[in-house]
Design an enzyme around this catalytic site. Sequence first.
Site, mmCIF file in Angstrom:
data_model
loop_
_atom_site.group_PDB
_atom_site.id
_atom_site.type_symbol
_atom_site.label_atom_id
_atom_site.label_comp_id
_atom_site.label_asym_id
_atom_site.label_seq_id
_atom_site.Cartn_x
_atom_site.Cartn_y
_atom_site.Cartn_z
ATOM 1 N N SER A 1 69.270 -16.632 77.177
ATOM 2 C CA SER A 1 70.441 -15.877 77.612
ATOM 3 C C SER A 1 71.459 -16.801 78.258
ATOM 4 C CB SER A 1 69.964 -14.843 78.631
ATOM 5 O OG SER A 1 71.026 -14.413 79.430
ATOM 6 N N LYS B 1 64.343 -16.643 82.224
ATOM 7 C CA LYS B 1 64.733 -17.237 80.935
ATOM 8 C C LYS B 1 64.728 -18.759 81.048
ATOM 9 C CE LYS B 1 65.148 -13.580 78.488
ATOM 10 N NZ LYS B 1 64.272 -13.340 77.336
ATOM 11 N N TYR C 1 66.218 -12.448 86.533
ATOM 12 C CA TYR C 1 66.196 -12.364 85.070
ATOM 13 C C TYR C 1 66.558 -13.713 84.452
ATOM 14 C CZ TYR C 1 67.923 -11.582 80.375
ATOM 15 O OH TYR C 1 68.144 -11.704 79.024
#
Length: 377
Positions: free
Chosen positions: A133, A161, A157
């Site tokens: 991402s 990643k 988050y």
Amino acid sequence: MSKSILVTGGAGYIGSHTVLQLLLSGCHVATVDNLDNSSEVAISRVRHLAGDSGKHLSFHKKKSNEARLKKIIYIKIFLNCRFDAVIHFAGSKAVGESVAKPLLYYNNNVIGTIILLEVMAAYGCKKLVFSSSASVYGSPDRVPCTEDFPLAPMNPYGQTKLMAEDICRDLHRSDPEWQIMLLRYFNPVGAHPSGLLGEDPRGIPNNLMPYVQQVAVERRPTLTVFGNNYSTKDGTGVRDYIHVVDLADGHNAALNKLFEKDSKIGCEAYNLGTGKGTSVLEIVSAFEKASGKKIPLVFGERRPGDCEVLYAATTKAETQLNWKAKYGIEEMCRDQWNWACNNPYGYGKSDSNTEDEIISTKTKASDSWFSDVCITS
Ligand code: UDP
């Protein structure tokens, strides 16, 4: 010879579009999904849209997120089939939720990736396309973002990643037979042009486009614009929105690169974006135009953790993957609205009769989107 690909999280938003493009380009696909944030209806629609190639799709429901059971399921799948590569989408993706439930995110996204890599290693499958991402960049000093920018995620988050990317880099260093493409997605929006596949978020949408869509169909009264005093063209946040079908094609391009004869790919990161920045107000106005609906809005505070401007440098993907996004904001809003009109409540509310009706009225092999599919050998 057709390739066999395992796709984790293949019933989700990006996963389902990618599985469809893979089938249409001649791959055999097995997909596994826990359906926590996705629907099996998406799988049956993918099968339908793929026509004859739909028979080359198998679906495995992963019933548990518990690490040991997850591993057993992956092992069972690998025992049944020899895969040429894996595309790993499965994971949790809401930034806000990751702040509230970091352990869930580290468990699903980091431990989940380790388990998959262990099983792949055990069965000698060492080609991976990983769903990363743009959030790994955090809030960069300048734009467009190139892949060598410092990596400084601003929430759990993004951190998960980055950790998964680091694990992949270390794995490749330890064993150069691993070939791994880290695809950094910018802001995926839009839906399949057939109106049969799209994003179906559970609860209140976190992201701009599904929220705008729900305001347009009057599921929500107003859109709150998070901040209008940024140093941008109109004061609102700027992002790089990319049509989900373009993004799905980017996975085909990444696989082609992995399967190139004498491919020199080790572990490489690629931005998948359009390279264009669009503000919140520009999205609202494009959506109003596409839908003919007024989107009532109010201006609110900046959302904590939001950066001002983020868009991709696209040269690396264009030159090395031979891939470039084809669609603009107009098509993204058109297809998002088409999806909204056909599925105002997402996948959830269709019973089997209406499901058959939706499918039969929405698809014919002659539909124009078929000719757009990027077919690769
Ligand atoms: N945004 C907004 N209202 C919303 C959701 C998002 O104004 O209800 C803004 C957000 O502040 C950002 C842009 O829309 O500037 C894109 O947000 P999204 O959550 O879709 O993507 P991300 O911030 O993760 O790139």
